[in-house]
Each structure stands twice: as C-alpha cells, then as structure tokens.
Design an enzyme around this catalytic site. Sequence first.
Site, PDB file in Angstrom:
ATOM      1  N   SER A 177      -7.276  -1.701   6.047  1.00 53.38           N
ATOM      2  CA  SER A 177      -8.397  -0.683   6.529  1.00 53.38           C
ATOM      3  C   SER A 177      -8.856  -0.774   5.491  1.00 53.38           C
ATOM      4  CB  SER A 177      -8.006   0.333   6.858  1.00 53.38           C
ATOM      5  OG  SER A 177      -6.872   0.266   8.151  1.00 53.38           O
ATOM      6  N   THR A 179       4.010   4.576  15.589  1.00 58.16           N
ATOM      7  CA  THR A 179       3.713   3.220  14.885  1.00 58.16           C
ATOM      8  C   THR A 179       4.624   3.022  13.168  1.00 58.16           C
ATOM      9  OG1 THR A 179       1.478   3.725  13.752  1.00 58.16           O
ATOM     10  CG2 THR A 179       1.379   3.489  16.113  1.00 58.16           C
ATOM     11  N   HIS A 185      -2.855  -9.334  11.987  1.00 57.88           N
ATOM     12  CA  HIS A 185      -1.842  -8.104  12.039  1.00 57.88           C
ATOM     13  C   HIS A 185      -1.484  -7.102  12.677  1.00 57.88           C
ATOM     14  CE1 HIS A 185      -1.186  -4.104   9.687  1.00 57.88           C
ATOM     15  NE2 HIS A 185      -2.350  -3.647  10.411  1.00 57.88           N
ATOM     16  N   CYS A 244      -3.738  -3.272   4.787  1.00 56.66           N
ATOM     17  CA  CYS A 244      -2.406  -4.163   5.148  1.00 56.66           C
ATOM     18  C   CYS A 244      -3.201  -5.774   4.570  1.00 56.66           C
ATOM     19  CB  CYS A 244      -2.661  -4.083   6.532  1.00 56.66           C
ATOM     20  SG  CYS A 244      -2.526  -2.517   6.898  1.00 56.66           S
ATOM     21  N   ASN A 278       5.126  -1.524  12.102  1.00 52.24           N
ATOM     22  CA  ASN A 278       4.543  -1.261  11.254  1.00 52.24           C
ATOM     23  C   ASN A 278       5.010  -1.420   9.964  1.00 52.24           C
ATOM     24  OD1 ASN A 278       1.316  -2.276  10.099  1.00 52.24           O
ATOM     25  ND2 ASN A 278       0.592  -0.106  10.454  1.00 52.24           N
ATOM     26  N   GLU A 330       1.202  -1.381  -0.074  1.00 52.71           N
ATOM     27  CA  GLU A 330      -0.204   0.333  -0.339  1.00 52.71           C
ATOM     28  C   GLU A 330       0.715   1.318   0.230  1.00 52.71           C
ATOM     29  OE1 GLU A 330      -2.161   1.561   3.962  1.00 52.71           O
ATOM     30  OE2 GLU A 330      -1.362  -0.564   4.499  1.00 52.71           O
TER      31      GLU A 330
END
Length: 395
Positions: A316, A160, A241, A119, A284, A87
């Site tokens: 998401s 993150t 995840h 993700c 992340n 992404e």
Amino acid sequence: MSEEMAHETAVGIHDLSFATTEFVLPHTVLAAHNGTDPAKYHHGIGQRSMSVPAADEDIVTMAAAAAAPVVRRHGTDGIRTVVLATESSIDQAKSAGVYVHSLLGLGSATRVVELKQACYAATAGLQFALGLVRSDPAQRVLVIASDVSKYELDSPGEATQGAAAVAMLIAADPALLTIEEPSGLFTADVMDFWRPNYREAALVDGQESIGAYLLAVQGSWKDYTEQGGRDLDEFAAFCYHQPFTKMAYKAHRQLLNYCGHGVDEDRVTRDLGLTTAYNNVIGNSYTASVYLALAALLDQADDLGGRPVGFLSYGSGSVAEFFAGTVVPGYRDHLRTAAHRAAVDRRTPVDHARYRALHQYSFPADGGDHITPAETTGPFRLAALRGHKRIYETS
Ligand code: CAA
C-alpha cells in the site's frame, strides 16, 4: 568470473521456510462475537483463521524461527547480507535483522538492513539480493519478511489480521526457483493503508485499498509487458500478495480482463487455487504473504519443475512489482512441507476474550523495566524490556 559469465548464472530462491505464531483465532469465533455470518469470512474474504502472537512473540522471534532451519540446513558460509523486510518495525533506528543475526549466530562479516514499503518490501529485498548474487555468485543472501498485521478491534480490517515470517536463502544455482528479469514496476502516491509512528494499528480505507491494489496490478503488468516479459498464457500459476485470499481472485480477474482474456472462473481457480492454503489460515502477514503463497503452491502442486510462475507483490501507499520465476526441476526434494504444516497445526486456538486481551496487550512504553509473560513454546522469545532494550532469548 567475467561480468558476462556472472550475468548468465541462474539466481533465485535456494530455500524457503516460514514460521507463524503460538495462537490462532478461528473466524467462527470472531463471527459469533460480531454477529456476522461466518460465510462472509469464509467465502466473502476467503479467511478461516488468523495467527495471533503471544505476548513474547514479535517480528524478531518469528523471523528467527523462520530462518533458523535454513541456517541449520545450509550453514552460514557465504551469507554476507541479511535483509529483513517489515512494516511492523520494533525500533525506529536499529534493524530487527540485527537481533535476528545475533539469535542465529551469523558471523560479524555481514551487512544487515531493514527495508520498508508496506507489504512490498520483501520483494525489494529479493531484488537487492539477486543483484548481489549476480555480481558475486559465491555469496548467499538471507531475505526475511516478518510482520504482525493489526487493525482496530471491531473494525472491518480486524478479520484480515494475521502474522508470519518467511525466510528465503537467495543463491546461485537455486534449488527451488530461478528468478528472471524483467520486472514490471508501478508506484502511485495513494493513502489506502498506512500506520503513523504514533499508532500500533494500521489505518485503512478498505475499498480505496482494493481499488489501489487493482490499479497496481494493471500498472505493473503493463510495465512488465513493455519490458519484454512473458505472455500471460505461459504461467503455470500466479502468486499474489494476499491481504485476504479473495483479493488474489479479484486481482487475477482484473489481470485477465486487462489482457482481454475475459474471466473464465475455472482458469482463475487453476491459476491460483493452490496458493491460498497458508494465507487462508494465517491471515495477512503483509511482507511475507506473497511468499507464503509460493510456499503453499510448491508444497501442494503436482510437479511444477521447469514451469514459470508469476508474482505480483503489492505494498500500500503504493508500490507493486510483477516478476516471474521458473521452478527448478527436482525442487520437491528441498521443500519443507511437513514443517510448514506443523507450523500451522501447532498453534493453540484461543477464545474471543483471550484474543482481545492479546490484541490489547502492548509492549510497555513507560520507559521502565518489564518481564514479558512467558507464553510461546516457539524457539525464540522476547523475554524482557530492560534499560529501554529488548532482550531476546533462545528457548
Ligand atoms: N456470505 C458470503 N459473502 C459475503 C457475505 C455472506 N454472508 N457477506 C458479505 N460477503 C462478501 C461481500 O459481498 C464482499 O465480497 P466482494 O468484495 O466480492 O463483493 C466480501 O464478503 C466482503 O464484504 P464487505 O466488502 O462488505 O466487507 P467489509 O466492509 O467488512 O470489508 C475489507 C472488507 C475492505 C477487505 C476489510 O476487511 C478491510 O478493510 N481489510 C483491510 C484492508 C485490505 O486488506 N485491503 C486489501 C488491499 S490493500 C493491501 O493489499 C495491502 C495490505 O496488505 C493491507
């Protein structure tokens, strides 16, 4: 082979390798800059450091670095498909996978495609790969998840961030993990996290995104059980995840509650404790994160041979999938634990000023020719932009 026999063939993850970045920012440094209690990062969100790409690293260089050891070990025979999930794409038309295909020296008789759904996309890639191998067990598919997670400086999401790539070889009679049917599926149209084409950093509604993830856990598990999946108690561990590692704990508590189990914290730790070790220090990595959880589990657990593991892949927007795999007896002979630890340990720590400069560095968008600063000591680098083309090289 008859269609019936092909369907009986065990298919799954034959090899798994990951790569991350040249630099790392410890959360203590971010905390000192922000005036934040480091305990918020270490315990509140469960993060200790974040991988930071050098100016000459991107999703292509990480993807190639993750996949090269897989190709070295298994050769290129039978690899007729490369799926690259991301992404943090570098081109609106050309798949990043084509650059990776070239850097790895794969044959021309290959299909290459890039997949996107936040993700989640690597799991879609995994499922496409399983389908291809089930229909022709001689084929092997390279599935690569590669992402750079970038939020605005000084925003709540900043802590993150991270970056990594995971490469998986999907094959018949896999050495690591057999993936099973059914899958539990869930999609809901929500604006919890997104990145319009004109932005480099993602937009996110933090609390909304946590709520959307938890709803997706419930929704995909509900479908999984309706499709005849395993009972919750059968699983030896759960790979979630992990946008930040504490999210896996929130998700698992939600699942236990939803299944009427109540929340026993010892059980939560037993089910998840080993899956967070890489994400905790990498941050992340979006599409790669759930498979880094698997790497951490396999690299650290006592023998899991024959035991089922549950996976919750969330992207998401949102799409989620719950599925199961069974660890193949003897898998420990095929792990890359030392290389994985080295990938984490080789990163050079940066101070806050250097991190900020790297964060603010963006690939030139003026249409001119540019040489990229030589920074990475990794095996592949983005050397230049010339005639609107990205030029990669092997170090
Ligand atoms: N000591 C220990 N814990 C502390 C603390 C301290 N001194 N101070 C705060 N905490 C705890 C808080 O209690 C909180 O814990 P709980 O959630 O268990 O209550 C935790 O630390 C975080 O505190 P805040 O909620 O106040 O933190 P924040 O406002 O800075 O935001 C965040 C946290 C929403 C996760 C933010 O980092 C963010 O927006 N991240 C990006 C979005 C994200 O990752 N969403 C996850 C779901 S979406 C997804 O999964 C897709 C994806 O990859 C993006």
